[in-house]
Structures are given as C-alpha cells and as structure tokens.
Design a protein around this motif. Sequence first.
Motif: not given
Length: 670
Positions: A115-120, A122-125, A136-137
């Motif tokens: 979860r933390a990896f995914r949230e990070m 999303m935050e760092n796009l 995000l491909a």
Amino acid sequence: MPGRHQSSFSYGRYAGGPDPLAPPVDLAEALDAIADDVMSGYSPEQAMREFLRRGGRNRQGLDDLAGRVQQRRRDLLQRHRLGGTLDQVKELLDAAVLEERKQLVRDAMMDNTDRAFREMRMENLPSSTAAAVSELADYDWQSQEARQMYEQIKDLLGREMLDQRFAGMKQAMENATAEDRAAIAQMLADLNDLLEKHARGEDTPEDFERFMAEHGDAFPENPQNVDELIDALARRSAAAQRMLRSMSAEQREELMALSAQAFGSPELMAQLDRLDASLQSLRPGEDWTGSERFEGQEGLGLGDGTGVLQDIAELDSLAEQLSQSYAGSTLSDVDVESLARQLGDEAAVSARTLAELERAMRESGYLRRGADGDLQLSPKAMRRLGKSLLQDAAGRLSGRQGRRDTRLAGAAGEATGSTRAWQFGDIEPWDVGRTVTNAIGRVVSEGRDPAGGIRLDVRDVEVRETEARTQAAVALLVDTSFSMAAEGRWVPMKRTALALHHLVSTRFRGDRLQLVTFGRYAQRRDIGELTALSAMREQGTNLHHGLTLATRFFRQHPTMQPVLLVVTDGEPTAHLVGNGQAWFSWPPEPETVRATVAELDRVGRLGAEVTFFRLGDDPGLERFLQSMAHRVDGRVVSPDPADLGAAVVGEFLRHRYPGTGSTFGDVEWE
C-alpha cells in the motif's frame, strides 16, 4: 369520388439554392452604376468589378460577403482555444488517481508495504500529464473505476487521433470493440497500401472500387475516385498539421508523448504517420506548415480543432475567391457550397445572384471586347444609357415627375392633316384609323370574312404627313480642363452629352451632332470616346480651338441650321498659335481672348444659334460669357451641374422649335 384518380402533393420548406420565385437580375441598375463609374474614369471592367463589390439595392455585394467571411474567421479564433484533449486527459487522470487513492485507503487486507509503495507512486507522479499517463502504463490498478478511467484515456486518445484524419471517427468509435479497432487498423493498412501504389502509378480503378466496397463507410465525403479520396484526406491531414503548429511547444510535446498510448497501440500512430507522409507527398500544394493564434476560452479536442482549422482554410479560400484579384477571375469561381456551409444559404444565394449578374452583363451585349482586348460599353449600352438620361432630362424639363414633355415625341415636324402610304425609313406616326380601314378592305377584297380576324400587312400602313423641318448641324463643345473634374462637373458633362446624342440619333435623325472636347487642345470625339474619357491633369481652356472645329463642322453642312452649345466652367486660357501649338497663360492674355472672340465671330457670320452654359460662380467667366453671347445674339444659361442635361436638351429643343421657350424653372436664364 370512388374510382377517380387523385394526385397528392407535398410541400416542404425552401432548402437553399437559387430562389425559383426571385425576379431576374436587374441589369438596368447595374448598367447605370457601371456607366457612372465609367464616366468618372473607370474602365468598364473596373466599373463592373466595383458594382459587384458594392452590390445593389437589397443585394449583398462581394465586399459584404468578404466582410462576413473575415468576421466568421475572427469569431472562430476568438471563441476557441486548443488543448481540449489535453484537458480531458488530465481530468480523467486526476479522477483515476483519486479513485485509486480511495481504494487504497479502503483496502484493509492489502499488505502495508505494498500500500505504501502504491501511495508513494500516486504521490510522486510527474507534473506532466503525458509523463504521468506513461508512468502508469504498467500500473496494476486496484480500483476498477480507476482502471476504467485510465482505459478511457487511451480510448479517447485513439478516437481523437483518428478524428484528426477522418471526420466523425471520434463518435463512430465510441464504445468500440476490439473487432472495431482491428477493422480500423486494417482500413489504415489498406489505405496506405492504396496510396503508396497510386504514388508509384501502379493502382487501377478496380483497386479503388475494392477499397471503397470494403471501407467506404469511413468516408462520408463519398469520393468517386482515388484523387477525390486523396484530396479529402489531404485537406483534413494538412489542417491537423496546422493545428499542431498552432499549439504551444509544451502542448505539442505533451500530445506527442500521449499519442503512443492511443488505444494502447503504438502501431496506430505508425500507420497514421505513414498516412500523413503519403498525403504530404501526393498533395504538396496544401498548407502543411501554417499556424493560427487562438484566443478564446472554449477548448477544442484534436478532431474538433482540426475541423475548425479546415473551416479556417475554407474561409481563406473563399476570401481569395471573393476578392477576384487574380488573373482571369470570375464569380463562377466562388464555391457556393462552401459559402453556404460557412455563412448560410442566404449568402450562397447572394453569390449566385452576383455570378448570374456578371454572366448576364457579359452576355447581354452591353459590354464588348475592344481591339485591345479590354471591355468597352457597347453601342447597345450607349443607347440604353442615352435613353435613360434623356428620360431623366425630360422629367426635369416637365417640372414634375410623371408629366411627359410632348416636345420629345413629335420629332418629325408639324402634321398637315393628310396621310400617305408608309415608305422605308419613315419615322412619322401611323394613322391608326386609315391603317385598320386599309387592312379590312384588303381582307374583304381577298374574299375572306373580317370576322375571322385581321392581320396587318405592311401594305396597309399609312403615316401622317408632316411639314418639312429644317435640319440642324449641332456642335456641343464641352470643357475638359481639370477644373471640371476637380469641381464634380465631369460626370454631369458626360451624362449631358450622352442624353443629347441619344435625342438627336433617335428623334432627330436628319440632324448632325458633333461632340468636341476642349482642354489644352480641342478634339472631335465620338460618344464612346467621350463617355470613357478619363480626367486629364492638364491646364488650359482652349475654347478658341473648340470654336475652330465647330466652324469647320458647320461649313461641312452648309444647308443645315448651325446650333452651337458650349459647356464651360472657366475663361479661355489657351489658344492656337501659328505653328498649331497651344499657348497657355493664366490669367488669360488679351491675345487669347482676341483669338477666341474672332473665332466666335466667324461662327456668328454662319448664322449659328449660340448658347453658353456657365458652370460655377466665377465673376470673370460670367462677364466674359455675357459679352460673348451679346456679340452673336446668343444667350447664357447657368444650371446646377445636376440639371445640366435638362438645360442643354431644353435649349436644343428651343432652337428646333422656336418660340416654345423653356419649361425648366430651376435654370437661371441670363
């Protein structure tokens, strides 16, 4: 009634095109306007162009249509802005990222590290939309809604890319299946093969027919051959290129980066690039490098933006057509279908009417090509204009509109009360009673019943005999010094000459009329030359030379009554000297005045009836003309320039009908 055939009719709303109930084009209005411009110094070709640009009563001209075209162009640029597709992609991306974050919060069963990896992530796009979409491909979306939104981005990009090249494809490919996409890919491949084969000169009509049979639904333009297909595609593709060039550099970079995600298929862009290259090679004359400055707030997607750029290109083409500024241009060049698309059916009808007017003017016989190839007013046009101007002069002479000046009707002389058989060349009025009686007698003598109808024969016609009338040799001398043009007297002078010419040539055929212009030199002119004469920027009022030509004319017709009519706005400032050259001096020298007076005395000794028409309020001219008229028992008339034609016609009639006087009340008689 049963068994009786009944016809049914249905009526619909008028849907454009030529109005079947519209009156025929008004050539009289056009001819009058063209003649005024010709007499002002324009060539007939220029005058016709000016009339078509101005338009007529209740009719738009080319300038009106061109102005509407330019306004439509400005409206498109001021209402819209580019980047609508990028805006849509950003909205979908932001919504997808938001839904994914919500799902990550709700998913309690997910491993904390994952979860933390995914949230990070999303935050760092990246801040760049294109880079974020590319980032995000390969992302494994946890939210089904977010996954669908991301897929919508790829679908939107694919449909917009296709819509840039094929109008309407964005809507047609909405909710497309994998089979639909495969069909489009096959169509692109087949199209590229056909175009490349055509470029090599190896294609056949059957190749085109086969392609259209399989893929014709993608081409609403319904091309009839491969060249029409290429034309339609090239116009759209060139507009797409101009749209890209109209974007900012950042927008172009974003769009190019996003294009790889179209339908999730890089092959699509490869096929489109191949198509663009073929079209640019086959139609290099299209505008592939232009750009426009959009300043509005209404965002445009790629397909819609390409359509707007196509509209702008069509408007630019219409502007050129309406300008009529290129060699060999005619109004038949105007694409009325394009005009209807851009400005509506009313504008198309106006353009058709102007084209019909131009065609009718060229085919009516009013204009003809001279020996030098230039358009000229024809004798038919001169007669038509002379008639109109004479009617205007007669109306002014009558004192009120609608009253006929009867002096213009009986140009054959006074009736004697007897009649005679008509002979060729007779212009006397018919005796209707005697003519009909002769016809009845002839029919009875031929053994036919008059009740069955009577058809007149030329043998029946009798005319009223008139007393012989003295013929006249009429010299009209008109001042063509530059002051006549500078003071607004040039056109009235020409209109006067044309009216008098028409009167003499149609009602007084036994008379002779000589037109003489005098500026630095005097010159005999026919009516066509005088009508087309441009204002000359030369000083000199050589009345002496003009009177010399008039004297020569009178001596050539010794049995006719000489009538001299002189129109001028200045004292004589030039005269001929011994070597035939003109001597000019301002103020007038005594020698110029003496030479002019001496020539007038010669005219007087010939028994000429003389009238001077003074234009303007110059006291010196007034004194000079008064003394000149006194020497030959003549008279001076001081009309307003607008009334000059009526004044000259009235004086001519006074000379032809002594004792009638003038009925023209607004002229000052001196």
